[in-house]
Enzyme design. Structure first.
Site, PDB file in Angstrom:
ATOM      1  N   CYS A  90     -70.678  -5.074 -80.455  1.00  0.00           N
ATOM      2  CA  CYS A  90     -71.041  -6.658 -80.799  1.00  0.00           C
ATOM      3  C   CYS A  90     -72.268  -7.008 -80.872  1.00  0.00           C
ATOM      4  O   CYS A  90     -72.797  -7.942 -81.328  1.00  0.00           O
ATOM      5  CB  CYS A  90     -70.270  -7.502 -79.951  1.00  0.00           C
ATOM      6  SG  CYS A  90     -68.394  -7.350 -80.198  1.00  0.00           S
ATOM      7  N   HIS A 370     -68.416 -14.624 -86.073  1.00  0.00           N
ATOM      8  CA  HIS A 370     -68.870 -13.395 -85.154  1.00  0.00           C
ATOM      9  C   HIS A 370     -68.774 -12.182 -86.023  1.00  0.00           C
ATOM     10  O   HIS A 370     -67.706 -11.267 -85.878  1.00  0.00           O
ATOM     11  CB  HIS A 370     -68.128 -13.574 -84.085  1.00  0.00           C
ATOM     12  CG  HIS A 370     -68.592 -12.216 -82.910  1.00  0.00           C
ATOM     13  ND1 HIS A 370     -69.750 -11.539 -83.087  1.00  0.00           N
ATOM     14  CD2 HIS A 370     -67.780 -11.694 -82.019  1.00  0.00           C
ATOM     15  CE1 HIS A 370     -69.788 -10.611 -82.311  1.00  0.00           C
ATOM     16  NE2 HIS A 370     -68.722 -10.628 -81.511  1.00  0.00           N
ATOM     17  N   CYS A 400     -72.230 -10.296 -74.981  1.00  0.00           N
ATOM     18  CA  CYS A 400     -71.534  -9.372 -74.429  1.00  0.00           C
ATOM     19  C   CYS A 400     -71.123  -8.332 -75.264  1.00  0.00           C
ATOM     20  O   CYS A 400     -71.077  -8.803 -76.326  1.00  0.00           O
ATOM     21  CB  CYS A 400     -70.259 -10.204 -73.773  1.00  0.00           C
ATOM     22  SG  CYS A 400     -69.093 -10.892 -75.006  1.00  0.00           S
ATOM     23  N   GLY A 402     -67.970  -5.352 -75.935  1.00  0.00           N
ATOM     24  CA  GLY A 402     -66.717  -4.532 -75.625  1.00  0.00           C
ATOM     25  C   GLY A 402     -66.943  -3.194 -74.740  1.00  0.00           C
ATOM     26  O   GLY A 402     -68.024  -2.573 -75.131  1.00  0.00           O
TER      27      GLY A 402
END
Length: 413
Positions: A90, A370, A400, A402
């Site tokens: 991400c 996103h 953040c 994953g």
């Protein structure tokens, strides 16, 4: 070390899953962002660009074969301009920005492009190869849109739970209820809708012209997931997506473990989009003939237990700010990617000295969307534009990631 400046930042409007950008290939989205970025700096000779860094999280479909290089070629850059694709899930787009800034800071480049792209709509299904030819049994097909697939059986089971269940664990840890998450999500939509009405995003948007089978092309010019009509009443009707309302915490028999609170309303949607930034040193700045939006100040990266991935930005931001000698009191804005409302609220709970009024003032990913590999570049550009409008200040972009990581970038003006 050289000073590194962000001259400009653009992004496509963010499309919904199977929405306005569904028919546009991700490599074309990336090329569009690059082309529009350079069109805004006509004095710059594209041949002077020393590298193109692009983030992409999935890499399993039309963005394969190094989408950074593909974007440069499709955008019409000289074939002498190289390109590379980076993956930190991400935060891939922010990783691309950081790698470009680092190359300039150490003198490996004077002018570089960085960005990110993702089409979650067009992410393909993948079929793993069989160990033996002509197998008699069935083979599983995996979607590459989001989340775990083809998991290594040696991985700890608690680390490979769904991302939404990780958000539920954060809600359990910090006692963040459903109503609090819905209120945060509603505020994200309200702030984003207000920013749209005020034209705040205009400076960073590069509308996409989409051909139609019949009739004139359609110009896609605004983020598609923003809901100006969002309400707490509508959000309250949504069922938990990852855990039943009465279900205990993953792997826990404890009756006091909370039920499901994470819904489609208080989590980021699936999206398509691209973003690109122009980074330079002092010499490169002269070649653009422009005033920069902001200066790159510091970066921070951290890691934590994968099933608490959403809290990793806490330490990433702490480390980045420590490098600058500044604290939360010095901040003008902090853009934290809204993967889940619970995840953002969990991070804020671990920054007691942070003023939440500075958080995502134009809304965040719950409203805007996103598109995985593009989001980090979008955040960096959004912070840079906000600092430019203010005329001075300190801003942070953070996400953040994953599997338990956090990444942060500090900009100053």
């Amino acid at each position: 070390m050289k000073d590194v400046y962000i001259v400009d930042a653009v992004r496509t409007p963010i499309g919904r899953y199977n929405g306005a950008l569904a028919g546009v290939r991700p490599d074309d989205l990336a090329a569009h962002a690059v082309r529009e970025l350079l069109a805004r700096t006509p004095r710059l000779d594209p041949a002077r660009i020393e590298d193109v860094y692009f983030g992409n999280a999935n890499g399993a479909g039309e963005e394969n074969r190094n989408v950074g290089r593909m974007a440069a070629l499709l955008a019409g850059l000289p074939t002498s301009v190289p390109g590379v694709t980076v993956n930190r899930l991400c935060a891939s787009g922010l990783e691309a920005v950081i790698q470009a800034a680092r190359a300039i800071a150490v003198g490996d480049a004077s002018i570089a492009l960085a960005g990110g792209v993702e089409s979650m709509t067009r992410a393909p299904y993948v079929l793993p190869k069989n160990d033996k030819p002509f197998p008699a049994g069935h083979t599983e097909l995996y979607s590459t849109t989001l989340g775990w697939r083809m998991v290594n059986p040696r991985m700890e089971p608690q680390w490979t739970i769904p991302l939404g269940e990780s958000a539920e664990l954060i809600a359990d840890k910090h006692k963040i209820g459903r109503e609090q998450q819905d209120e945060f999500a509603l505020a994200s939509h309200e702030k984003a809708a207000q920013a749209q009405r005020a034209g705040v995003f205009d400076a960073e948007l590069a509308p996409v012209t989409i051909p139609q089978r019949k009739g004139d092309p359609v110009v896609f010019a605004a983020d598609e997931s923003v809901r100006a009509d969002a309400s707490l009443a509508a959000m309250a009707k949504l069922k938990p997506s990852f855990r039943k309302a009465s279900e205990a915490r993953w792997g826990s028999p404890r009756p006091e473990a909370g039920g499901g609170t994470v819904t489609a309303g208080n989590a980021s949607p699936l999206n398509d989009g691209a973003a690109a930034l122009l980074l330079v040193d002092e010499e490169g700045l002269k070649a653009t003939g422009r005033e920069p939006l902001a200066r790159v100040s510091a970066t921070g990266v951290s890691a934590t237990d994968p099933h608490y991935f959403g809290l990793a930005p806490v330490e990433a931001v702490n480390r980045a700010l420590a490098k600058t000698g500044k604290g939360f009191d010095d901040l003008s804005v902090l853009e934290l990617n809204e993967a889940f409302a619970a995840q953002v609220l969990g991070c804020v709970a671990e920054w007691p000295e942070f003023d939440p009024a500075l958080l995502n003032p134009q809304g965040g990913a719950i409203a805007l969307g996103h598109p995985l590999g593009a989001s980090g570049a979008r955040l960096a550009g959004t912070v840079a534009h906000q600092l430019a409008r203010r005329g001075s200040g300190v801003g942070v972009a953070t996400l953040c990631i994953g599997v338990g990581q956090g990444l942060a970038l500090v900009l100053e003006r």
